[in-house]
Design a protein around this motif. Structure first.
Motif, PDB file in Angstrom:
ATOM      1  N   PRO A  55       0.827  -1.209   0.000  1.00  3.79           N
ATOM      2  CA  PRO A  55       0.000   0.000   0.000  1.00  3.79           C
ATOM      3  C   PRO A  55       0.866   1.266   0.000  1.00  3.79           C
ATOM      4  O   PRO A  55       1.956   1.284   0.570  1.00  3.79           O
ATOM      5  N   LEU A  56       0.374   2.314  -0.657  1.00  6.87           N
ATOM      6  CA  LEU A  56       1.059   3.608  -0.689  1.00  6.87           C
ATOM      7  C   LEU A  56       0.222   4.639   0.054  1.00  6.87           C
ATOM      8  O   LEU A  56      -1.003   4.542   0.087  1.00  6.87           O
ATOM      9  N   PRO A  94       5.192  14.379  -2.853  1.00  9.17           N
ATOM     10  CA  PRO A  94       6.045  14.561  -1.679  1.00  9.17           C
ATOM     11  C   PRO A  94       6.094  13.286  -0.840  1.00  9.17           C
ATOM     12  O   PRO A  94       5.131  12.524  -0.777  1.00  9.17           O
ATOM     13  N   ALA A  95       7.236  13.062  -0.228  1.00 10.70           N
ATOM     14  CA  ALA A  95       7.398  11.886   0.634  1.00 10.70           C
ATOM     15  C   ALA A  95       6.500  12.034   1.847  1.00 10.70           C
ATOM     16  O   ALA A  95       6.317  13.138   2.363  1.00 10.70           O
ATOM     17  N   PRO A  96       5.926  10.939   2.322  1.00 14.97           N
ATOM     18  CA  PRO A  96       5.062  11.039   3.504  1.00 14.97           C
ATOM     19  C   PRO A  96       5.883  11.450   4.723  1.00 14.97           C
ATOM     20  O   PRO A  96       7.066  11.115   4.840  1.00 14.97           O
ATOM     21  N   ALA A  97       5.222  12.192   5.588  1.00 11.03           N
ATOM     22  CA  ALA A  97       5.898  12.634   6.806  1.00 11.03           C
ATOM     23  C   ALA A  97       6.156  11.434   7.704  1.00 11.03           C
ATOM     24  O   ALA A  97       5.261  10.653   7.995  1.00 11.03           O
ATOM     25  N   VAL A  98       7.395  11.278   8.110  1.00  8.07           N
ATOM     26  CA  VAL A  98       7.779  10.187   8.997  1.00  8.07           C
ATOM     27  C   VAL A  98       7.913  10.764  10.396  1.00  8.07           C
ATOM     28  O   VAL A  98       8.527  11.807  10.590  1.00  8.07           O
TER      29      VAL A  98
END
Length: 193
Positions: free
Chosen positions: A155-156, A176-180
Motif C-alpha cells: 500500500p502507498l 512529496p514523501a510522507p511525513a515520517v
C-alpha cells in the motif's frame, strides 16, 4: 488549434449565409482566442442541456437508439458501463494506489485497487486477492487488469491523484514523501566536565 477549428466552422457557416451577413462573420476570424471562448461556451451549454429534464429525455432516446443497432449495441453498452463506473462521483473505481511487481519480479509499478475478484474467479483463485488496474505511461486510459494476492501488494500513502500525476509524467513529477514521525532530538551534552 481551437482557433483553427473555429475558422473552419466559420467558413462553413459563411457558405450557407446570404452575402449581406457574410461580412460580419468574416470579421470574427481576426479575433484571437475566440475559438477557445466558443468551445467553453458550447461545453457549458451542453452541460446545462443534459442537466435538465428535456436533456435527460434526449439522452434516454440516444441510449435507446444505440441499444437497437446490432454491432454498436455491444460496444456502446460496454463503454457506457465502464465510463459510468469510472467517472461517477459516488463510485470507488480507483480506491487506492499501491505498488506491485509487474511485469516481472523485481520490477515495480504503481497500480490502482479496483476491488476484489468475485464470482467464479474468486472461487478458482482461493485466498485473498485484489483486483488491480495497472495504467500505461503516459496514457493512463490504457493498461492491464491483474488479480494479485493481497500479500504481494504494497500500500502507498499517496492519493490516487498524486499517483496519476506520477504515472502521466513518467516519474518526473514525484509526490512529496510522507511525513515520517521523527524521534525526539537527543539532548545536547554539556561540554564542561
Amino acid at each position: 488549434m481551437l482557433d483553427g477549428v473555429f475558422v473552419t466552422v466559420l467558413a462553413a457557416i459563411t457558405r450557407v449565409l446570404p452575402p449581406t451577413a457574410q461580412s460580419g462573420i468574416e470579421q470574427l476570424r481576426d479575433v484571437p482566442g475566440l475559438g477557445v471562448v466558443v468551445v467553453v461556451v458550447v461545453l457549458l451549454l451542453t452541460g446545462m442541456f443534459v442537466a435538465n429534464v428535456f436533456g435527460q429525455w434526449w439522452l434516454r432516446q440516444w441510449d435507446r437508439l444505440m441499444g437497437r443497432i446490432p454491432i454498436v449495441k455491444s460496444i456502446y453498452s460496454s463503454v457506457k458501463q465502464v465510463s459510468d463506473t469510472l467517472f461517477s462521483s459516488s463510485g470507488n473505481a480507483f480506491r487506492e494506489a499501491v505498488l506491485v511487481q509487474y511485469p516481472r519480479a523485481g520490477s515495480w509499478t504503481i497500480a490502482f485497487v479496483t476491488g476484489r475478484p468475485g464470482g467464479e474467479v474468486a472461487t478458482q483463485l482461493g485466498g485473498e486477492h485484489l483486483s488491480l488496474y495497472v495504467p500505461t505511461t503516459p496514457n493512463p486510459t490504457s493498461g492491464f487488469f491483474l488479480m494479485v494476492p493481497r500479500a504481494d501488494v504494497v500500500p502507498l500513502q499517496m492519493s490516487v491523484d498524486e499517483a496519476l500525476k506520477y504515472i502521466i509524467s513518467m516519474g518526473v513529477v514525484a509526490p512529496p514523501a510522507p511525513a515520517v514521525a521523527s524521534a525526539a532530538p537527543l539532548p545536547l551534552r554539556n561540554r564542561a566536565g
